[in-house]
Scaffold this motif. Structure first.
Motif, PDB file in Angstrom:
ATOM      1  N   THR A 215      -3.697   3.435   5.357  1.00  0.00           N
ATOM      2  CA  THR A 215      -3.263   4.803   5.078  1.00  0.00           C
ATOM      3  C   THR A 215      -4.418   5.745   5.322  1.00  0.00           C
ATOM      4  OG1 THR A 215      -2.384   6.312   3.413  1.00  0.00           O
ATOM      5  CG2 THR A 215      -3.869   4.604   2.638  1.00  0.00           C
ATOM      6  N   SER A 216      -4.070   6.974   5.554  1.00  0.00           N
ATOM      7  CA  SER A 216      -5.092   8.006   5.739  1.00  0.00           C
ATOM      8  C   SER A 216      -4.974   9.089   4.682  1.00  0.00           C
ATOM      9  CB  SER A 216      -4.947   8.626   7.136  1.00  0.00           C
ATOM     10  OG  SER A 216      -3.652   9.198   7.282  1.00  0.00           O
ATOM     11  N   GLN A 217      -4.200   8.843   3.630  1.00  0.00           N
ATOM     12  CA  GLN A 217      -3.934   9.855   2.623  1.00  0.00           C
ATOM     13  C   GLN A 217      -4.988   9.902   1.535  1.00  0.00           C
ATOM     14  OE1 GLN A 217      -1.450  12.018   3.036  1.00  0.00           O
ATOM     15  NE2 GLN A 217      -0.983  10.947   4.953  1.00  0.00           N
ATOM     16  N   ALA A 218      -5.447   8.740   1.064  1.00  0.00           N
ATOM     17  CA  ALA A 218      -6.394   8.706  -0.063  1.00  0.00           C
ATOM     18  C   ALA A 218      -7.325   7.524   0.097  1.00  0.00           C
ATOM     19  CB  ALA A 218      -5.637   8.623  -1.385  1.00  0.00           C
ATOM     20  N   GLY A 219      -8.303   7.456  -0.789  1.00  0.00           N
ATOM     21  CA  GLY A 219      -9.256   6.365  -0.733  1.00  0.00           C
ATOM     22  C   GLY A 219      -8.613   5.035  -1.048  1.00  0.00           C
ATOM     23  N   LEU A 220      -9.048   4.001  -0.357  1.00  0.00           N
ATOM     24  CA  LEU A 220      -8.511   2.658  -0.549  1.00  0.00           C
ATOM     25  C   LEU A 220      -9.491   1.849  -1.380  1.00  0.00           C
ATOM     26  CD1 LEU A 220      -7.432   2.097   3.138  1.00  0.00           C
ATOM     27  CD2 LEU A 220      -5.911   2.586   1.227  1.00  0.00           C
ATOM     28  N   PRO A 221      -9.059   1.262  -2.501  1.00  0.00           N
ATOM     29  CA  PRO A 221      -9.968   0.461  -3.337  1.00  0.00           C
ATOM     30  C   PRO A 221     -10.498  -0.756  -2.573  1.00  0.00           C
ATOM     31  CG  PRO A 221      -7.951   1.010  -4.519  1.00  0.00           C
ATOM     32  CD  PRO A 221      -7.722   1.377  -3.091  1.00  0.00           C
ATOM     33  N   ILE A 222     -11.801  -0.926  -2.617  1.00  0.00           N
ATOM     34  CA  ILE A 222     -12.442  -2.050  -1.933  1.00  0.00           C
ATOM     35  C   ILE A 222     -12.371  -3.287  -2.820  1.00  0.00           C
ATOM     36  CG2 ILE A 222     -14.575  -2.868  -0.872  1.00  0.00           C
ATOM     37  CD1 ILE A 222     -15.428   0.086  -0.628  1.00  0.00           C
ATOM     38  N   ASN A 223     -11.975  -4.405  -2.258  1.00  0.00           N
ATOM     39  CA  ASN A 223     -11.875  -5.663  -3.006  1.00  0.00           C
ATOM     40  C   ASN A 223     -13.219  -6.383  -2.891  1.00  0.00           C
ATOM     41  OD1 ASN A 223     -11.176  -8.032  -4.258  1.00  0.00           O
ATOM     42  ND2 ASN A 223      -9.274  -8.307  -3.136  1.00  0.00           N
ATOM     43  N   TYR A 224     -14.128  -6.039  -3.781  1.00  0.00           N
ATOM     44  CA  TYR A 224     -15.451  -6.668  -3.770  1.00  0.00           C
ATOM     45  C   TYR A 224     -15.326  -8.139  -4.139  1.00  0.00           C
ATOM     46  CZ  TYR A 224     -17.693  -2.093  -3.370  1.00  0.00           C
ATOM     47  OH  TYR A 224     -18.105  -0.865  -2.919  1.00  0.00           O
ATOM     48  N   ARG A 225     -15.915  -8.989  -3.319  1.00  0.00           N
ATOM     49  CA  ARG A 225     -15.781 -10.434  -3.508  1.00  0.00           C
ATOM     50  C   ARG A 225     -16.955 -11.030  -4.268  1.00  0.00           C
ATOM     51  NH1 ARG A 225     -10.981 -11.529  -3.296  1.00  0.00           N
ATOM     52  NH2 ARG A 225     -11.328 -13.688  -2.641  1.00  0.00           N
ATOM     53  N   GLY A 226     -17.893 -10.196  -4.663  1.00  0.00           N
ATOM     54  CA  GLY A 226     -19.025 -10.698  -5.423  1.00  0.00           C
ATOM     55  C   GLY A 226     -20.216  -9.769  -5.268  1.00  0.00           C
ATOM     56  N   SER A 227     -21.348 -10.207  -5.769  1.00  0.00           N
ATOM     57  CA  SER A 227     -22.579  -9.429  -5.662  1.00  0.00           C
ATOM     58  C   SER A 227     -23.233  -9.717  -4.309  1.00  0.00           C
ATOM     59  CB  SER A 227     -23.518  -9.764  -6.818  1.00  0.00           C
ATOM     60  OG  SER A 227     -23.767 -11.164  -6.846  1.00  0.00           O
TER      61      SER A 227
END
Length: 620
Positions: A215-227
């Motif tokens: 999408t280009s409407q809003a920020g997309l949550p990043i799926n952090y996989r760890g440190s």
């Protein structure tokens, strides 16, 4: 046949509305508490979306990442080793505080680096460092142009303070080898989302993966996989000295970054990460389509309202311990379900705010329940006081009527006795004797009612004295033998000699009279009655047996009640139904027990026990 539907009239609608308003008016306090719980839960949800969202990644820990992603990190020390010809400059490198992207530019090094990577045929190569006007003019030969303008290599572009796009020096003619390396922080300085860029300048991750953001409407949550260190990483020196596997970059996405002071590490839910590592997490999210999905706020608010109603139902319906168990169980289940859904389906749902909502509902509605119970207790006390006054009024009325009836009955009996002493016709004499008998029966009824009123009064006390139970039994039988002779019933006794004990002789005599009188009443003519007394251990037993009709099993428990008789005796014999009630009451006042055994057609055995060492209490 069609029926005509009659529309509700205005008055009918007004009546319905008035009923609805009355209902909510009566329950106004209840709904206000519900709204308060819901509002607190929604407030906690707003905070949960930030703090608990970050904690969810931290609790989850390091996860498996895509094996297609390889990072190359150019460290300052690695670059210094390569520049061994610049010894004089590098001696003072520890004093350098502003290391920018341009510091890591060297045409020879980058030519060799790209050659070693591209010869393993990677899927794509993303360079996160910006090399533009900051490195000056760069001249490339044909072989170098082939490497730097390779279609698999994507160079980072950036923007200046005026939001103008700055392109690198290795831009192709159609600008298809460029990608923005921009990362945006939230208001608290944490990078949680990635934002799609302008149409003319896609994001670097979109270019190296070949996949557009959803999408280009809003920020997309990043799926952090760890440190840090969750992706495969190599240093520049390892590549330059061929210390990496031969297929380390084959068919993989290679992301090249460096340690710079002008591009500091970023705060993320998993701690501090470099730009390269964040871009790697975004790449992993895009490849696996692992975007964190979140519903609009009002969906969660609606679910919270339903959860609040469930909690209120449990608190107002079940005991406190049961309600607390279910509330804790529901909260724990929601937290576990939230973690499982997040780890499996990458769907975020709040975990802490439901506990806040449930806890708030518990605290508020426990107080509400306590106030309701207090009001009910107050009403019960008022009702109890009213019933006590009503009972006292009834007792006074019955006592007054009973006492007032005793005098005319006594006068009637005296007149009948006087007439019986005079000569009269046989028929008249029979009527007078019947009248005398009915008067005695009515007098016994009144006496029974007065006894019940007396024992149920608040100031009733038993007066204990030392006596012989056998003497009391004999006195009672002396009064009842004439009644037994009228039906030719034989009364046999088997009284075991016993020591004296303490009891209320008047009450126990009344007990024996009631039992033996019942035996005579329900035993047919020419029957047998046996009265037994004995002592076992620390109890005195008194038993009355008869050969009467017996009692049905379904009536065995009912006969001990007040004004209760056997179901088939109402038309056969007369009585008030108070005798056995008084027997049970008097015996229990002495700490004893009563027992009945009966067989229909064979007879009934009624017994009671008295303790030998009972300390009698004054009962009100």
């Amino acid at each position: 046949m069609l029926r005509r539907v009659q529309k509700p009239s205005i008055d009918h609608l007004k009546l319905r509305l008035e009923v609805l308003l009355r209902f909510f008016s009566r329950r106004r306090g209840f709904w206000l508490r519900c709204l308060l719980c819901w509002a607190i839960g929604c407030l906690a949800l707003s905070n949960d979306e930030i703090n608990a969202y970050d904690q969810r990644f931290q609790l989850r820990g390091d996860q498996k990442t895509s094996s297609q992603i390889v990072l190359i990190t150019i460290r300052q020390s690695d670059f210094a080793t390569i520049y061994d010809t610049r010894t004089n400059f590098l001696d003072n490198m520890s004093e350098v505080t502003d290391i920018t992207d341009s510091f890591f530019w060297n045409k020879r090094i980058w030519t060799e680096l790209l050659f070693k990577i591209l010869r393993q045929n990677p899927r794509s190569v993303g360079v996160t460092l910006y090399f533009g006007d900051n490195v000056g003019t760069v001249r490339l030969n044909a072989e170098e142009q082939r490497l730097f303008l390779d279609s698999r290599v994507v160079w980072a572009s950036t923007t200046n303070s005026l939001e103008r796009i700055l392109t690198p020096i290795f831009t192709s003619r159609n600008h298809d080898n460029l990608g923005s390396n921009e990362l945006r922080r939230d208001e608290d300085g944490v990078v949680r989302r990635v934002f799609p860029q302008r149409a003319e300048m896609p994001h670097l991750v979109e270019k190296i993966t070949g996949k557009a953001f959803p999408t280009s409407q809003a920020g997309l949550p990043i799926n952090y996989r760890g440190s840090n260190r969750v992706f495969t990483q190599y240093s520049l020196s390892e590549i330059m000295y061929d210390e990496v596997p031969a297929n380390a970059f084959s068919d993989r996405i290679v992301i090249i970054g460096a340690e710079t002071s002008s591009g500091p590490v970023y705060m993320t839910p998993m701690g501090t990460l470099s730009r390269t590592e964040i871009l790697a997490h975004i790449t992993d999210t895009v490849l696996g389509n692992k975007w964190i999905k979140r519903l609009p706020f009002w969906w969660y608010a609606t679910g919270f309202f339903a959860l609040m109603l469930i909690a209120v139902f449990l608190i107002t319906t079940y005991p406190q311990s049961v309600a607390l168990f279910f509330i804790v169980w529901i909260g724990t289940l929601l937290a576990a379900l939230s973690a499982w859904v997040f780890d499996t389906f990458y769907f975020w749902s709040p975990a802490m705010s439901p506990f806040v909502l449930l806890g708030t509902s518990w605290i508020i509605f426990i107080g509400y329940q306590a106030s309701k119970i207090e009001r009910k207790n107050f009403r019960l006390q008022q009702e109890q006081q009213y019933l006590q006054e009503l009972e006292q009024l009834k007792n006074n009325f019955v006592s007054l009527i009973s006492h007032d009836l005793k005098t005319p009955i006594a006068k009637i009996q005296a007149i009948v006795d006087r007439l019986l002493m005079q000569p009269q016709a046989e028929e008249l004499g029979q009527d007078l004797r019947s009248l005398r008998l009915y008067g005695d029966e009515l007098n016994r009824y009144i006496q029974s009612i007065l006894k019940v009123l007396r024992v149920e009064s608040r100031d009733f006390k038993i007066n204990t004295e030392v006596g012989d139970i056998n003497e009391v039994i004999e006195e009672a039988l002396t009064l009842l033998r004439p009644l037994a002779r009228e039906k030719n019933i034989q009364i046999h006794t088997s009284l075991e000699p016993m020591f004296s004990l303490e009891f209320d002789t008047t009450l126990i005599k009344e007990v024996v009279i009631n039992l033996v009188e019942n035996a005579i009443k329900y035993t047919s003519r020419d029957g047998q009655i046996e009265v037994i007394s004995c002592e076992t251990d620390d109890l005195v037993h008194v038993i009355v047996k008869d050969t009467g009709e017996g009692i049905k099993p379904e009536d065995m428990e009912k006969v001990w009640g007040k004004f209760t008789r056997g179901s088939d005796q109402d038309l056969k014999t007369k009585g008030t139904g108070l005798g056995l009630y008084l027997v049970k009451y008097f015996i229990e006042l002495h700490g004893g027990k009563v027992k009945m055994e009966s067989t229909v057609g064979q007879g009934t055995t009624v017994s009671f026990t008295l303790p030998l060492d009972t300390e009698n209490e004054v009962l009100a």
